[in-house]
Design a protein around this motif. Structure first.
Motif, PDB file in Angstrom:
ATOM      1  N   PHE A 159       0.621  -1.235   0.028  1.00 37.08           N
ATOM      2  CA  PHE A 159      -0.175  -0.093  -0.080  1.00 37.08           C
ATOM      3  C   PHE A 159       0.846   1.241  -0.097  1.00 37.08           C
ATOM      4  CE2 PHE A 159      -1.576   3.294   2.817  1.00 37.08           C
ATOM      5  CZ  PHE A 159      -2.737   3.825   2.132  1.00 37.08           C
ATOM      6  N   GLU A 160       1.905   1.553   0.424  1.00 41.46           N
ATOM      7  CA  GLU A 160       2.815   2.460   0.837  1.00 41.46           C
ATOM      8  C   GLU A 160       3.724   2.831  -0.241  1.00 41.46           C
ATOM      9  OE1 GLU A 160       6.667   0.637   3.177  1.00 41.46           O
ATOM     10  OE2 GLU A 160       5.123   1.290   4.174  1.00 41.46           O
ATOM     11  N   SER A 161       3.632   1.800  -1.302  1.00 37.95           N
ATOM     12  CA  SER A 161       4.632   2.222  -2.323  1.00 37.95           C
ATOM     13  C   SER A 161       4.492   3.393  -2.924  1.00 37.95           C
ATOM     14  CB  SER A 161       4.350   0.842  -3.043  1.00 37.95           C
ATOM     15  OG  SER A 161       4.769  -0.185  -3.015  1.00 37.95           O
ATOM     16  N   PRO A 162       3.748   4.108  -3.600  1.00 33.71           N
ATOM     17  CA  PRO A 162       3.363   5.356  -4.022  1.00 33.71           C
ATOM     18  C   PRO A 162       3.843   6.546  -3.191  1.00 33.71           C
ATOM     19  CG  PRO A 162       1.240   4.709  -3.867  1.00 33.71           C
ATOM     20  CD  PRO A 162       1.953   3.492  -3.475  1.00 33.71           C
ATOM     21  N   TYR A 163       3.515   6.463  -2.031  1.00 33.65           N
ATOM     22  CA  TYR A 163       3.818   7.391  -0.877  1.00 33.65           C
ATOM     23  C   TYR A 163       5.475   7.252  -0.802  1.00 33.65           C
ATOM     24  CZ  TYR A 163      -1.213   6.828  -0.752  1.00 33.65           C
ATOM     25  OH  TYR A 163      -2.540   6.576  -1.054  1.00 33.65           O
ATOM     26  N   ARG A 164       6.039   6.077  -0.506  1.00 32.92           N
ATOM     27  CA  ARG A 164       7.579   6.119  -0.514  1.00 32.92           C
ATOM     28  C   ARG A 164       8.256   6.831  -1.431  1.00 32.92           C
ATOM     29  NH1 ARG A 164       9.699   0.563   0.974  1.00 32.92           N
ATOM     30  NH2 ARG A 164      11.607   1.665   1.545  1.00 32.92           N
ATOM     31  N   ILE A 165       7.738   6.489  -2.902  1.00 34.32           N
ATOM     32  CA  ILE A 165       8.305   7.213  -3.951  1.00 34.32           C
ATOM     33  C   ILE A 165       8.343   8.699  -3.748  1.00 34.32           C
ATOM     34  CG2 ILE A 165       8.218   7.277  -6.525  1.00 34.32           C
ATOM     35  CD1 ILE A 165       7.321   4.320  -6.699  1.00 34.32           C
ATOM     36  N   ILE A 166       7.113   9.149  -3.499  1.00 34.92           N
ATOM     37  CA  ILE A 166       6.726  10.586  -3.283  1.00 34.92           C
ATOM     38  C   ILE A 166       7.750  11.072  -2.260  1.00 34.92           C
ATOM     39  CG2 ILE A 166       5.154  12.424  -2.506  1.00 34.92           C
ATOM     40  CD1 ILE A 166       2.951  10.319  -3.750  1.00 34.92           C
TER      41      ILE A 166
ATOM     42  N   ALA B 153      12.814  14.572  -2.925  1.00 33.74           N
ATOM     43  CA  ALA B 153      13.255  15.529  -2.073  1.00 33.74           C
ATOM     44  C   ALA B 153      13.282  17.090  -3.108  1.00 33.74           C
ATOM     45  CB  ALA B 153      14.470  15.574  -1.577  1.00 33.74           C
ATOM     46  N   ASN B 154      13.493  17.049  -4.144  1.00 26.07           N
ATOM     47  CA  ASN B 154      13.615  18.373  -4.938  1.00 26.07           C
ATOM     48  C   ASN B 154      12.293  18.308  -5.892  1.00 26.07           C
ATOM     49  OD1 ASN B 154      13.822  16.326  -7.099  1.00 26.07           O
ATOM     50  ND2 ASN B 154      15.749  17.202  -8.060  1.00 26.07           N
ATOM     51  N   LYS B 155      11.395  17.625  -5.766  1.00 25.89           N
ATOM     52  CA  LYS B 155       9.966  18.058  -6.262  1.00 25.89           C
ATOM     53  C   LYS B 155       9.987  17.949  -7.837  1.00 25.89           C
ATOM     54  CE  LYS B 155       5.734  19.982  -4.343  1.00 25.89           C
ATOM     55  NZ  LYS B 155       5.214  21.282  -3.678  1.00 25.89           N
ATOM     56  N   SER B 156      10.778  16.773  -8.203  1.00 23.38           N
ATOM     57  CA  SER B 156      10.872  17.045  -9.609  1.00 23.38           C
ATOM     58  C   SER B 156      10.116  16.119 -10.522  1.00 23.38           C
ATOM     59  CB  SER B 156      12.631  16.622 -10.006  1.00 23.38           C
ATOM     60  OG  SER B 156      12.909  15.572  -9.531  1.00 23.38           O
ATOM     61  N   GLY B 157       9.483  15.109  -9.565  1.00 27.23           N
ATOM     62  CA  GLY B 157       8.530  14.149 -10.259  1.00 27.23           C
ATOM     63  C   GLY B 157       9.325  12.941 -10.724  1.00 27.23           C
ATOM     64  N   SER B 158      10.210  12.822  -9.994  1.00 21.98           N
ATOM     65  CA  SER B 158      10.902  11.580 -10.383  1.00 21.98           C
ATOM     66  C   SER B 158      12.054  11.455  -9.194  1.00 21.98           C
ATOM     67  CB  SER B 158      11.892  11.710 -11.612  1.00 21.98           C
ATOM     68  OG  SER B 158      12.942  12.766 -11.542  1.00 21.98           O
ATOM     69  N   VAL B 159      12.697  10.304  -8.948  1.00 20.67           N
ATOM     70  CA  VAL B 159      13.762   9.890  -7.849  1.00 20.67           C
ATOM     71  C   VAL B 159      15.129   9.597  -8.795  1.00 20.67           C
ATOM     72  CG1 VAL B 159      14.392   8.462  -6.015  1.00 20.67           C
ATOM     73  CG2 VAL B 159      11.879   8.979  -6.561  1.00 20.67           C
ATOM     74  N   THR B 160      15.967  10.443  -8.389  1.00 25.11           N
ATOM     75  CA  THR B 160      17.327  10.458  -8.864  1.00 25.11           C
ATOM     76  C   THR B 160      18.197  10.747  -7.902  1.00 25.11           C
ATOM     77  OG1 THR B 160      17.541  12.778  -9.539  1.00 25.11           O
ATOM     78  CG2 THR B 160      16.343  11.276 -10.845  1.00 25.11           C
ATOM     79  N   THR B 161      19.645  10.704  -8.054  1.00 24.01           N
ATOM     80  CA  THR B 161      20.781  10.963  -7.226  1.00 24.01           C
ATOM     81  C   THR B 161      20.631  12.589  -6.880  1.00 24.01           C
ATOM     82  OG1 THR B 161      22.235  11.469  -9.172  1.00 24.01           O
ATOM     83  CG2 THR B 161      22.230   9.267  -7.850  1.00 24.01           C
ATOM     84  N   PHE B 162      19.935  13.383  -7.638  1.00 18.59           N
ATOM     85  CA  PHE B 162      19.711  14.935  -7.151  1.00 18.59           C
ATOM     86  C   PHE B 162      18.990  14.802  -5.816  1.00 18.59           C
ATOM     87  CE2 PHE B 162      20.045  15.250 -11.755  1.00 18.59           C
ATOM     88  CZ  PHE B 162      21.394  15.918 -11.999  1.00 18.59           C
TER      89      PHE B 162
ATOM     90  N   ASN C  58       3.127   2.166  -9.110  1.00 20.29           N
ATOM     91  CA  ASN C  58       4.352   2.091  -9.073  1.00 20.29           C
ATOM     92  C   ASN C  58       5.192   3.337  -9.486  1.00 20.29           C
ATOM     93  OD1 ASN C  58       4.234  -0.617  -8.419  1.00 20.29           O
ATOM     94  ND2 ASN C  58       4.348  -1.451 -10.601  1.00 20.29           N
ATOM     95  N   ASN C  59       4.446   4.147 -10.312  1.00 19.88           N
ATOM     96  CA  ASN C  59       5.051   5.356 -10.642  1.00 19.88           C
ATOM     97  C   ASN C  59       3.977   6.675 -10.426  1.00 19.88           C
ATOM     98  OD1 ASN C  59       6.335   7.828 -11.646  1.00 19.88           O
ATOM     99  ND2 ASN C  59       6.360   6.865 -13.680  1.00 19.88           N
ATOM    100  N   PRO C  60       3.829   7.103  -9.254  1.00 15.24           N
ATOM    101  CA  PRO C  60       2.820   8.182  -8.948  1.00 15.24           C
ATOM    102  C   PRO C  60       2.862   9.537  -9.654  1.00 15.24           C
ATOM    103  CG  PRO C  60       4.331   8.241  -7.067  1.00 15.24           C
ATOM    104  CD  PRO C  60       4.751   7.058  -8.082  1.00 15.24           C
ATOM    105  N   PHE C  61       4.029   9.770 -10.413  1.00 16.55           N
ATOM    106  CA  PHE C  61       4.211  10.943 -11.182  1.00 16.55           C
ATOM    107  C   PHE C  61       4.099  10.481 -12.830  1.00 16.55           C
ATOM    108  CE2 PHE C  61       7.756  10.833  -7.819  1.00 16.55           C
ATOM    109  CZ  PHE C  61       7.188  11.716  -7.012  1.00 16.55           C
ATOM    110  N   GLN C  62       3.317   9.480 -12.811  1.00 12.77           N
ATOM    111  CA  GLN C  62       3.242   8.864 -14.501  1.00 12.77           C
ATOM    112  C   GLN C  62       2.490   9.932 -15.207  1.00 12.77           C
ATOM    113  OE1 GLN C  62       1.736   5.276 -14.928  1.00 12.77           O
ATOM    114  NE2 GLN C  62       2.420   4.983 -17.062  1.00 12.77           N
ATOM    115  N   THR C  63       1.477  10.651 -14.534  1.00 12.75           N
ATOM    116  CA  THR C  63       0.447  11.264 -15.595  1.00 12.75           C
ATOM    117  C   THR C  63       0.727  12.693 -15.336  1.00 12.75           C
ATOM    118  OG1 THR C  63      -1.247   9.593 -15.114  1.00 12.75           O
ATOM    119  CG2 THR C  63      -1.888  11.648 -16.012  1.00 12.75           C
TER     120      THR C  63
END
Length: 324
Positions: free
Chosen positions: A46-53, A57-66, A101-106
């Motif tokens: 259940f927590e998967s999309p919330y952990r990705i969000i 940290a930089n609110k870019s809509g993705s998870v990267t080394t930034f 699996n990707n809360p930023f997809q849309t």
């Protein structure tokens, strides 16, 4: 409030204590996600999309080394707050992610509702939100902290040469330590000593992650380390974690060092996330041992290369490791 005939928009906000629940172990978990070793996008959780969000940290809509870089700056004190994100984010609890699996997809970003409009106030049971602590991907913010065990570290002041003002202070493990990340804030008297450098002795942080210390104010130094490959490093008893290089402003003064727990817990994290609280004691140079040579495993590849940051915006660094 209830305004007859008027729609109401509810926007939850909370932007305090940005370090609540955010530790170097979160950096390890985000690094694992980026490397594909252990990702957050588990469709059965259940927590998967919330952990990705939380990892964005930089609110870019993705998870990267930034995002790792931004959180490292927050932990080390370079930032007091995350520049691009509030401390907490909130998602309408009734919202169903099209792709968990990707809360930023849309598009547009964010593609999930962080406000709620009510046509028939009061909103009653319809006003629920899921609270997300930005940076806290293992969800231990507030009171949900596991039982903490302790491990000993020591320090010993050593003059660089007799009669000179230079001072080297190793901070070392007083017992064997197996860890994938650690962090601490140390205090010393800035009227008697001036910090020149901090030399970490474990595997270096690669690329833009390699600055593992910062001194926000004189006398307060934050030091952190985490394994960029999300692996475990073994410190032997007496092996230094790092060296403080200082200038003695008063050559007659004795050097004192203490742990500051006001903003950041002084902890080491095992690979499964279990923390061990650091307990600092004064030692002497006889307790400090040279860093042992790390033998290369016979099955190791002839060479390996890593690119940081990945993804990048045109500027990147390639680290090449050779057995020799």
């Amino acid at each position: 409030c209830n305004l007859p005939g008027k729609n109401q928009v509810f926007t939850p906000e909370k932007d305090d204590n940005p370090l609540n629940g955010v530790t170097t172990y979160d950096l390890v978990l985000i690094q694992k996600h980026i490397l594909g070793l252990e990702t957050f996008d588990n469709p059965l959780t259940f927590e998967s999309p919330y952990r990705i969000i939380a990892a964005d940290a930089n609110k870019s809509g993705s998870v990267t080394t930034f995002d790792v870089v931004e959180l490292r700056k927050l932990i080390s004190g370079i930032y007091n707050d995350l520049p691009a994100s509030s401390s907490w984010r909130f998602v309408d609890a009734a919202f169903a992610f099209p792709n968990p699996n990707n809360p930023f997809q849309t598009p547009p970003i964010p593609s999930f509702p962080e406000i709620k409009e009510f046509q028939n106030p009061p909103f009653g049971e319809d006003g629920h939100f899921i609270a997300i602590k930005v940076g806290d991907v293992n969800r231990n913010a507030i009171y949900n902290r596991p039982e903490v065990f302790t491990t000993g570290i020591g320090y010993a002041a050593q003059s660089s040469a007799k009669g000179e003002s230079g001072l080297t202070v190793p901070v070392y493990a007083r017992e064997a330590l197996s860890t994938t990340a650690w962090q601490m804030v140390l205090n010393y008297n800035p009227t008697l000593f001036k910090l020149k450098d901090v030399r970490l002795t474990g595997p270096e942080l690669a690329g833009s992650l390699n600055n593992g210390w910062h001194e926000p104010t004189p006398g307060e130094v934050r030091v952190l380390w985490f394994d960029v490959d999300a692996q475990t490093y073994e410190y032997q008893e007496g092996e230094p974690l790092f060296f403080l290089e200082l200038e003695a402003l008063d050559q007659q003064a004795a050097f004192e060092l203490r742990v500051d727990e006001h903003l950041l817990h002084a902890e080491a994290y095992e690979l499964d996330g279990n923390p061990r609280r650091f307990v600092l004691q004064r030692g002497d140079s006889e307790n400090v041992r040279a860093r042992p040579e790390r033998a290369i495993a016979p099955a190791a590849p002839l060479w390996s290369a890593r690119v940081y940051p990945n993804p990048n915006t045109g500027v990147f660094r390639v680290n090449v490791n050779l057995p020799e």
